[in-house]
Design a protein around this motif. Structure first.
Motif, PDB file in Angstrom:
ATOM      1  N   LYS A 170      60.340  74.277  42.217  1.00 62.13           N
ATOM      2  CA  LYS A 170      59.211  75.246  42.590  1.00 62.13           C
ATOM      3  C   LYS A 170      57.986  75.029  41.574  1.00 62.13           C
ATOM      4  N   VAL A 171      58.050  74.237  40.618  1.00 65.35           N
ATOM      5  CA  VAL A 171      57.086  73.778  39.681  1.00 65.35           C
ATOM      6  C   VAL A 171      56.280  72.582  40.005  1.00 65.35           C
ATOM      7  N   THR A 172      55.152  72.729  40.073  1.00 65.40           N
ATOM      8  CA  THR A 172      54.128  71.653  40.550  1.00 65.40           C
ATOM      9  C   THR A 172      53.586  70.916  39.002  1.00 65.40           C
ATOM     10  N   TRP A 173      53.774  69.740  38.836  1.00 66.54           N
ATOM     11  CA  TRP A 173      53.376  68.929  37.681  1.00 66.54           C
ATOM     12  C   TRP A 173      51.982  68.316  38.031  1.00 66.54           C
ATOM     13  N   VAL A 174      50.898  68.168  36.961  1.00 64.88           N
ATOM     14  CA  VAL A 174      49.964  67.530  37.170  1.00 64.88           C
ATOM     15  C   VAL A 174      49.772  66.592  35.642  1.00 64.88           C
ATOM     16  N   SER A 175      49.799  65.524  35.794  1.00 64.40           N
ATOM     17  CA  SER A 175      49.603  64.556  34.753  1.00 64.40           C
ATOM     18  C   SER A 175      48.116  64.440  34.290  1.00 64.40           C
ATOM     19  N   MET A 176      47.771  64.318  33.263  1.00 64.06           N
ATOM     20  CA  MET A 176      46.544  63.996  32.567  1.00 64.06           C
ATOM     21  C   MET A 176      46.513  63.221  31.198  1.00 64.06           C
ATOM     22  N   ASP A 177      45.482  62.879  30.793  1.00 61.02           N
ATOM     23  CA  ASP A 177      45.501  62.152  29.261  1.00 61.02           C
ATOM     24  C   ASP A 177      45.673  63.433  28.322  1.00 61.02           C
ATOM     25  N   PRO A 178      46.181  63.153  27.273  1.00 53.45           N
ATOM     26  CA  PRO A 178      46.253  63.873  26.130  1.00 53.45           C
ATOM     27  C   PRO A 178      45.045  64.862  25.805  1.00 53.45           C
ATOM     28  N   ALA A 179      43.760  64.037  25.761  1.00 56.89           N
ATOM     29  CA  ALA A 179      42.438  64.697  25.395  1.00 56.89           C
ATOM     30  C   ALA A 179      42.065  65.937  26.363  1.00 56.89           C
ATOM     31  N   LEU A 180      42.649  65.918  27.759  1.00 57.06           N
ATOM     32  CA  LEU A 180      42.277  66.755  28.784  1.00 57.06           C
ATOM     33  C   LEU A 180      43.117  67.780  28.977  1.00 57.06           C
ATOM     34  N   ARG A 181      44.419  67.743  28.318  1.00 55.35           N
ATOM     35  CA  ARG A 181      45.376  68.739  28.820  1.00 55.35           C
ATOM     36  C   ARG A 181      44.743  70.278  28.478  1.00 55.35           C
ATOM     37  N   GLU A 182      44.318  70.649  27.432  1.00 52.64           N
ATOM     38  CA  GLU A 182      43.984  71.945  27.082  1.00 52.64           C
ATOM     39  C   GLU A 182      42.605  72.337  27.733  1.00 52.64           C
ATOM     40  N   THR A 183      41.696  71.352  27.871  1.00 52.90           N
ATOM     41  CA  THR A 183      40.270  71.689  28.658  1.00 52.90           C
ATOM     42  C   THR A 183      40.701  72.104  30.045  1.00 52.90           C
ATOM     43  N   MET A 184      41.875  71.231  30.864  1.00 56.20           N
ATOM     44  CA  MET A 184      42.181  71.676  32.153  1.00 56.20           C
ATOM     45  C   MET A 184      42.948  73.236  32.265  1.00 56.20           C
ATOM     46  N   LEU A 185      43.613  73.540  31.048  1.00 58.65           N
ATOM     47  CA  LEU A 185      43.902  74.752  30.914  1.00 58.65           C
ATOM     48  C   LEU A 185      43.043  75.746  30.922  1.00 58.65           C
ATOM     49  N   ALA A 186      42.132  75.425  30.142  1.00 53.42           N
ATOM     50  CA  ALA A 186      40.880  76.534  29.867  1.00 53.42           C
ATOM     51  C   ALA A 186      40.082  76.704  31.226  1.00 53.42           C
ATOM     52  N   ARG A 187      39.848  75.409  31.752  1.00 53.85           N
ATOM     53  CA  ARG A 187      38.906  75.499  33.123  1.00 53.85           C
ATOM     54  C   ARG A 187      39.639  76.265  34.254  1.00 53.85           C
ATOM     55  N   PHE A 198      51.641  73.696  17.417  1.00 51.51           N
ATOM     56  CA  PHE A 198      50.401  73.669  16.306  1.00 51.51           C
ATOM     57  C   PHE A 198      49.621  72.534  16.812  1.00 51.51           C
ATOM     58  N   THR A 199      49.810  72.057  17.814  1.00 50.85           N
ATOM     59  CA  THR A 199      48.720  71.054  18.687  1.00 50.85           C
ATOM     60  C   THR A 199      47.801  71.893  19.782  1.00 50.85           C
ATOM     61  N   SER A 200      48.541  72.307  20.637  1.00 49.03           N
ATOM     62  CA  SER A 200      47.763  72.745  21.722  1.00 49.03           C
ATOM     63  C   SER A 200      47.060  74.428  21.492  1.00 49.03           C
ATOM     64  N   LEU A 201      47.745  74.850  20.859  1.00 52.13           N
ATOM     65  CA  LEU A 201      47.032  76.405  20.136  1.00 52.13           C
ATOM     66  C   LEU A 201      45.826  76.058  19.537  1.00 52.13           C
ATOM     67  N   LEU A 202      45.737  75.009  18.627  1.00 55.58           N
ATOM     68  CA  LEU A 202      44.582  74.732  18.055  1.00 55.58           C
ATOM     69  C   LEU A 202      43.343  74.198  18.801  1.00 55.58           C
ATOM     70  N   ASN A 203      44.095  73.380  19.822  1.00 48.77           N
ATOM     71  CA  ASN A 203      43.046  72.849  20.702  1.00 48.77           C
ATOM     72  C   ASN A 203      42.360  73.592  21.519  1.00 48.77           C
ATOM     73  N   LEU A 204      43.115  74.690  21.956  1.00 50.51           N
ATOM     74  CA  LEU A 204      42.507  75.666  22.916  1.00 50.51           C
ATOM     75  C   LEU A 204      41.558  76.420  22.180  1.00 50.51           C
ATOM     76  N   ASN A 205      41.924  76.803  20.704  1.00 50.15           N
ATOM     77  CA  ASN A 205      40.984  77.507  19.900  1.00 50.15           C
ATOM     78  C   ASN A 205      39.519  76.730  19.962  1.00 50.15           C
ATOM     79  N   ALA A 206      39.876  75.440  19.699  1.00 50.09           N
ATOM     80  CA  ALA A 206      38.610  74.406  19.754  1.00 50.09           C
ATOM     81  C   ALA A 206      37.632  74.519  20.960  1.00 50.09           C
ATOM     82  N   ARG A 207      38.257  74.892  22.087  1.00 50.09           N
ATOM     83  CA  ARG A 207      37.662  74.936  23.280  1.00 50.09           C
ATOM     84  C   ARG A 207      37.108  76.246  23.622  1.00 50.09           C
ATOM     85  N   GLY A 208      37.204  77.188  22.569  1.00 55.59           N
ATOM     86  CA  GLY A 208      36.531  78.538  22.750  1.00 55.59           C
ATOM     87  C   GLY A 208      37.454  79.644  23.290  1.00 55.59           C
ATOM     88  N   VAL A 209      38.936  79.148  23.265  1.00 57.54           N
ATOM     89  CA  VAL A 209      39.748  80.351  23.740  1.00 57.54           C
ATOM     90  C   VAL A 209      40.545  80.928  22.524  1.00 57.54           C
TER      91      VAL A 209
END
Length: 353
Positions: A170-187, A198-209
């Motif tokens: 029941k989970v649908t996966w969407v693949s993307m380049d590593p550089a787009l992962r946190e951007t797509m969540l933020a959007r 310690f990667t995704s948390l800081l990347n989300l912070n860098a995108r204003g989250v």
């Protein structure tokens, strides 16, 4: 008379020749004392790579008569493959990626094996925005999760799903380049992502989250006791150069002790290697890595660098089943404890001594 005049000159020539020969032989002999090790990181030069760079900076490798070259990487799978190909003697990689390689390539001539555990707990986690309403693992059913196809958290998600009674179908996966992962969540393009804590948390912070707007389900906190990244070595190299591998691990243990004692100074060493890094950001990343993966209760229970055989056997069985490897993963082949430093050294690492 002629003989008397020529004798000193002849002796000088012979003495000079002897000195030249001695120098010619002595130089290679001294040089041969330093064993060359090409070391492949799992990713770019970031905060956690300080433990290897500090070992080089402080001369710990040189003290062990090692000539170590440290290169940035492009993922754990690539690090495993490069060690297996013989391009690198040692590397740093997610143990699950190493197990997958072993299970799918039992006849490979250069079999990598783990020799020192650095991330005693996997840093993998599921991230979502609190506004999405995802509060528990079961809330992921019917949602879109995003991650690169090779991400460790995504590859091991079925283990997370089983531990938390999630219907994986029941989970649908969407693949993307590593550089787009946190951007797509933020959007809002995906509902959640998997990534290293310690990667995704800081990347989300860098995108204003902001931290308070992020919901995190860390795999270890939700019943997944996988080991994370370990130092790996080509088994043939380790067999032929056991003292070099032991010396490398001693140097890393000393450097890790230094890094844990003074993370800020360690980041300066990373900055020297890669001048474009954001030092404050990487210091935060290093501290998160220490907190969640390196200096953890499990690491203190096992002992720095070491593993619990029962836990390793469970992980091998989980990887065999979840990754669908061609052959069953042998936990004893996945990690060799015989190269670990003496307990007096490893015991001091997590105590800051």
């Amino acid at each position: 008379m002629k003989t008397t005049l020529r004798t000193p000159g002849r002796r000088a020539v012979l003495a000079g020749l002897a000195l030249s020969l001695a120098t010619a032989w002595a130089a290679p002999a001294a040089h041969a004392q330093d064993t060359k090790i090409r070391f492949q990181l799992d990713w770019r030069f970031e905060g956690p790579s300080a433990i290897f760079l500090v070992a080089a900076k402080k001369g710990y490798f040189k003290q062990e008569k090692l000539d170590v070259t440290i290169d940035a990487g492009s993922g754990s799978g690539a690090a495993v493959n490069r060690v297996a190909s013989g391009s690198y003697e040692m590397g740093f990689a997610d143990l699950a990626a190493l197990m997958e390689f072993q299970g799918n390539n039992p006849g490979a001539p250069n079999q990598p094996t783990g020799v020192m555990m650095i991330y005693n707990n996997t840093p993998a986690a599921v991230f979502s925005l609190k506004k999405s309403g995802i509060k528990t693992p079961k809330d992921l059913e019917g949602r879109k999760l995003g991650s690169p196809s090779f991400d460790g958290g995504r590859r091991s998600f079925p283990i997370f799903a089983q531990a938390n009674k999630i219907d994986d179908a029941k989970v649908t996966w969407v693949s993307m380049d590593p550089a787009l992962r946190e951007t797509m969540l933020a959007r809002g393009d995906v509902d959640a992502i998997t990534g290293f804590y310690f990667t995704s948390l800081l990347n989300l912070n860098a995108r204003g989250v902001k931290d308070q707007d992020i919901a995190i389900m860390s795999y270890p906190e939700y019943g997944v006791k996988l080991y994370g990244n370990a130092i790996i070595a080509d088994r043939n190299f380790a067999r032929n150069h056991p003292e070099a591998v032991k010396g490398f691990l001693r140097a890393v243990a000393k450097a890790t002790r230094d890094v844990l004692a003074d993370p800020a100074a360690s980041i300066a060493t990373v900055k020297e290697r890669d001048g474009i890094i954001d030092a404050p950001l990487e210091l935060k990343r290093l501290r998160l890595a220490i907190q969640t993966a390196i200096d953890t209760p499990d690491a203190r229970a096992d002992g720095f660098g070491d593993i619990d055989p029962a836990r390793m056997a469970l992980m091998a069985a989980q990887v065999t089943r979840t990754y669908g490897t061609k052959t069953s993963v042998n936990p004893e082949a996945a990690f060799d404890r015989s190269f670990l430093p003496e307990k007096s050294l490893t015991a001091s690492v997590l105590r800051g001594k």
